[in-house]
Write an enzyme that holds these catalytic residues in place. Structure first.
Site, PDB file in Angstrom:
ATOM      1  N   SER A 100      21.876  13.277  61.823  1.00  0.00           N
ATOM      2  CA  SER A 100      21.713  14.798  61.912  1.00  0.00           C
ATOM      3  C   SER A 100      22.270  14.984  63.489  1.00  0.00           C
ATOM      4  O   SER A 100      22.039  14.024  64.397  1.00  0.00           O
ATOM      5  CB  SER A 100      20.578  15.373  62.070  1.00  0.00           C
ATOM      6  OG  SER A 100      20.439  16.585  61.944  1.00  0.00           O
ATOM      7  N   GLU A 101      23.459  15.541  63.466  1.00  0.00           N
ATOM      8  CA  GLU A 101      24.140  15.855  64.773  1.00  0.00           C
ATOM      9  C   GLU A 101      23.524  16.464  65.874  1.00  0.00           C
ATOM     10  O   GLU A 101      23.928  16.263  67.021  1.00  0.00           O
ATOM     11  CB  GLU A 101      25.533  16.643  64.559  1.00  0.00           C
ATOM     12  CG  GLU A 101      25.336  18.206  64.097  1.00  0.00           C
ATOM     13  CD  GLU A 101      25.532  18.301  62.543  1.00  0.00           C
ATOM     14  OE1 GLU A 101      25.012  17.460  61.954  1.00  0.00           O
ATOM     15  OE2 GLU A 101      25.735  19.488  62.161  1.00  0.00           O
ATOM     16  N   ASN A 102      22.410  16.784  65.677  1.00  0.00           N
ATOM     17  CA  ASN A 102      21.583  17.113  66.761  1.00  0.00           C
ATOM     18  C   ASN A 102      20.753  16.004  67.554  1.00  0.00           C
ATOM     19  O   ASN A 102      20.127  16.125  68.530  1.00  0.00           O
ATOM     20  CB  ASN A 102      20.591  18.305  66.491  1.00  0.00           C
ATOM     21  CG  ASN A 102      19.420  17.908  65.370  1.00  0.00           C
ATOM     22  OD1 ASN A 102      20.001  17.147  64.494  1.00  0.00           O
ATOM     23  ND2 ASN A 102      18.406  18.333  65.422  1.00  0.00           N
TER      24      ASN A 102
END
Lengths: 230, 219
Positions: B48-50
């Protein structure tokens, strides 16, 4: 003894001026400096250029639109293509009352990192052949085209961490890291909201996510409950 | 429109593309559903890019604001999960360390151009991580409905909406078909159960070349 702790978020923001460029850490609900944002709302600072991943998505940044404190946002996610509920920012943007510069998220964080690391920009393929390319220099390296993206810095960075000591060393938690470590390096004055404050020497040096050198002020606050339902 | 798969079945068909050991990023919306349809015996790492590698299911427990995926949904962690900051996350993405990105789509062209961030008729949209994922992932799968609600084809000779990235899409999975993007154009490899290839073509602006191995999707 070095002590960067301020008693309240309001006092930690005492020199934030009208027209300032301000970074805000956080990704939706994670690692968002909510108490500092609410203090900035109380302070009433106007003409702010805000730099944040998102606005109006489970963060409290939208409150800055209530008294029109924002002149411009630099963000990766601010306007939704679908969904009935609009943020105040979105309403004001659609009426042309606030400016928005949309940046791809990887480019957003790397521009901030470059500013903090003393690098004059960086090259990325992200955005080539899209609207993001407009007005930017294309650099060819060994036969491959890249966009030149320039550093992004601010007068103030408002960030959030889980723990701090009086020296400003920060420990993050979970997905609360996100943009906070990069923003901590890229502003003249860096103010960290933390859930827990400990005495210098009590943090395990192995766990420190942002070394104290980057942090100017620390304020300990009870987290404000935030939630995003999509 | 009666024929065609539900959103869940589109996600199920996409999940069949994932293999043991892959690092996969699921975009917001329909792609998020893909994680519900994984074979339990395979370890697939969701990024997840966060700032999470190895998240698990959507969490039903007490909400933790620091444990969310890129869509803001609460998630659990799978064994072996790790956290990192956004600079590291996008180095992972741009640096070619993501095997598959499953992205939503508004339009895909016959050259594999992807448009998925801006809807002109709504006067809005946001980029988020979509451009970096489209450029950086080793393989890009687009999961979307074959046409808009009012019947406008999404698979087109060229995209009319602003692009997310040119020439990046490898596979298109819709409610009607599976289409491979090849250098010579679009190859129709599978149709949804009970759907005729001619019907798929009639709902597609770009020309589809039926694969010699064209078959019905196995769901």
């Amino acid at each position: 003894m070095i002590d960067k702790v301020f008693p309240t978020p309001d006092e930690a923001l005492h020199d934030v001026f009208d027209g300032a460029t301000i970074m805000f850490g956080g990704f939706v609900t994670a690692g968002t400096p909510t108490n500092l944002i609410l203090a900035l709302q109380r302070r009433g600072t106007k003409g702010i250029t805000g730099i944040a991943n998102n606005i109006g998505l489970g963060d409290k940044l939208d409150v800055l639109c209530e008294q029109r404190q924002l002149a411009k946002m630099i963000a990766t996610f601010a306007i939704r293509a679908s969904g009935a509920r609009q943020s105040l920012f979105e309403e004001q943007y659609r009426r042309g009352e606030v400016e928005l510069e949309l940046v791809p998220q990887g480019t957003f964080v790397e521009r901030i990192r470059a500013a903090g690391a003393g690098i004059g920009g960086f090259l990325t393929r992200t955005g080539l052949g899209t609207l993001v390319q407009e007005g930017k220099q294309i650099v060819n390296v060994d036969g491959v085209d890249y966009l030149l993206e320039k550093p992004l810095r601010a007068d103030f960075a408002l960030i959030k961490a889980f723990k701090a000591d009086r020296l400003g060393n920060l420990v993050y938690r979970g997905a609360g890291r996100n943009f906070n470590p990069a923003m901590a390096t890229a502003a003249d004055v860096v103010i960290a909201e933390v859930e827990h404050l400990v005495e210098t020497g009590e943090l395990d040096p192995e766990t420190i996510g942002t070394p104290g050198v980057y942090v100017d002020r620390v304020v300990q606050c009870e987290p404000v409950p935030v939630r995003w339902y999509g | 429109m009666t024929a065609g798969l539900s959103r869940e079945l589109i996600a199920l068909r996409v999940a069949r593309e994932l293999r043991e050991g892959m690092v996969v990023n699921l975009g917001i919306g329909l792609p998020t559903l893909v994680s519900n349809f994984l074979p339990p015996d395979q370890q697939i790492l969701f990024q997840s890019e966060n700032g999470i590698l190895g998240y698990g299911r959507i969490s039903e427990e007490e909400f933790d604001p620091d444990l969310i995926n890129a869509g803001g949904q609460p998630v659990t962690l799978a064994p072996g999960a790790s956290f990192f900051d956004s600079a590291t996350s996008f180095a992972m993405i741009r640096g070619g360390h993501i095997d598959v990105a499953v992205l939503g789509g508004l339009e895909v062209s016959e050259k594999g151009d992807l448009a998925n961030w801006y809807l002109p008729e709504r006067g809005g949209g946001s980029i988020g991580g979509a451009m970096d994922l489209a450029f950086g992932a080793r393989r890009v799968i687009v999961a979307m409905t074959h046409t808009t609600a009012d019947g406008r084809p999404r698979v087109r000779t060229r995209c009319e909406y602003p692009l997310t990235a040119p020439g990046v899409v490898d596979l298109i999975v819709t409610d009607l078909a599976v289409i491979k993007v090849e250098p010579g154009g679009l190859l129709l490899t599978e149709v949804a159960p009970g759907v005729d290839p001619d019907f798929v073509q009639s709902r597609t602006e770009a020309r589809l070349r039926p694969s010699p191995d064209l078959r019905e999707m196995e769901l």
